[in-house]
Design an enzyme around this catalytic site. Structure first.
Site, PDB file in Angstrom:
ATOM      1  N   TYR A 285      87.915 -56.537 -19.956  1.00 43.66           N
ATOM      2  CA  TYR A 285      86.870 -55.931 -19.127  1.00 43.66           C
ATOM      3  C   TYR A 285      87.362 -55.829 -17.676  1.00 43.66           C
ATOM      4  CZ  TYR A 285      83.778 -56.569 -23.125  1.00 43.66           C
ATOM      5  OH  TYR A 285      83.209 -56.502 -24.374  1.00 43.66           O
TER       6      TYR A 285
ATOM      7  N   ASN B 116      77.609 -47.819 -24.736  1.00 43.29           N
ATOM      8  CA  ASN B 116      78.364 -46.606 -25.050  1.00 43.29           C
ATOM      9  C   ASN B 116      77.672 -45.845 -26.189  1.00 43.29           C
ATOM     10  OD1 ASN B 116      80.297 -44.681 -25.700  1.00 43.29           O
ATOM     11  ND2 ASN B 116      81.708 -46.148 -26.616  1.00 43.29           N
TER      12      ASN B 116
ATOM     13  N   CYS C 210      85.260 -48.069 -27.009  1.00 41.93           N
ATOM     14  CA  CYS C 210      84.881 -49.316 -26.344  1.00 41.93           C
ATOM     15  C   CYS C 210      85.285 -50.535 -27.177  1.00 41.93           C
ATOM     16  CB  CYS C 210      83.392 -49.336 -26.035  1.00 41.93           C
ATOM     17  SG  CYS C 210      82.334 -49.116 -27.474  1.00 41.93           S
ATOM     18  N   HIS C 211      85.591 -50.329 -28.458  1.00 39.17           N
ATOM     19  CA  HIS C 211      86.025 -51.452 -29.296  1.00 39.17           C
ATOM     20  C   HIS C 211      87.375 -52.000 -28.841  1.00 39.17           C
ATOM     21  CE1 HIS C 211      87.692 -47.814 -31.242  1.00 39.17           C
ATOM     22  NE2 HIS C 211      88.720 -48.597 -31.575  1.00 39.17           N
TER      23      HIS C 211
END
Length: 200
Positions: free
Chosen positions: A140, A163, A171-172
């Site tokens: 992050y 998302n 985003c995974h």
């Protein structure tokens, strides 16, 4: 007419074929006249059924079954426009690219996207997530640095958690600093499965 009689009326294969043909005609007519705000379909995937929804601008939503597809469609109707229609043909490209991705024949998506469900910093983060390559991960904090705001680690987490286009906008691929998964809209098992798919 009672519900049982109505069900019986449309229960033969011939009637089902007629209804399917009428729906295809409705879909084509509405599309031709520009009367569809949101087209949707559901597709099977190794992670369960996925809802795909698109506006005329592009793919706007991918939703896991755990998100409750009916609730997602209701939200889309309020946020993107009330004219929501099941129109699988409008989503053929998205369905094909997802099939190719899950079959390990595709590493990037070439679909027009409508990111209007996100605003501001969340949308900025989601625009940059495809820069994380297939099979790669970032923390992050690294994503916060990527978007030019190194102190916005929590806000990056929120952008990933909200998302609207999981899988397609990856985003995974964003993990906690210690390498653990962190949250995911499809749940930790889905996130782990996507990372495993890309690791092989």
């Amino acid at each position: 007419m009672t519900g049982d009689r109505l069900t019986a009326l449309f229960s033969t294969p011939e009637d089902a074929a007629v209804l399917a043909r009428l729906h295809r005609r409705l879909e084509a007519d509405a599309d031709r006249e520009g009367l569809v705000d949101v087209a949707y379909t559901t597709v099977d995937s190794p992670l369960g059924p996925l809802l795909l929804a698109a506006t005329p601008r592009g793919l706007a939503r991918v939703a896991y079954a755990a998100e409750d597809h009916d609730r997602v469609l209701d939200t889309l109707g309020h946020r993107l426009g009330p004219r929501v229609l099941r129109a699988p043909r409008r989503l053929d490209d998205a369905a094909r690219e997802l099939d190719e991705y899950f079959a390990r024949r595709r590493r990037t998506f070439d679909l027009p996207l409508d990111l209007s469900l996100s605003k501001g910093f969340r949308q900025l983060v989601q625009q940059h997530l495809p820069e994380i390559g297939y099979g790669e991960t970032r923390s992050y904090r690294q994503v916060a640095e990527l978007v030019g705001n190194p102190g916005a680690v929590r806000a990056v987490g929120t952008a990933c958690a909200t998302n609207p286009l999981p899988v397609v906008v990856p985003c995974h691929r964003v993990l906690r600093a210690d390498g653990t998964l962190g949250g995911y809209i499809g749940g930790p098992d889905a996130k782990a499965a996507l990372l495993a798919l890309e690791a092989d």
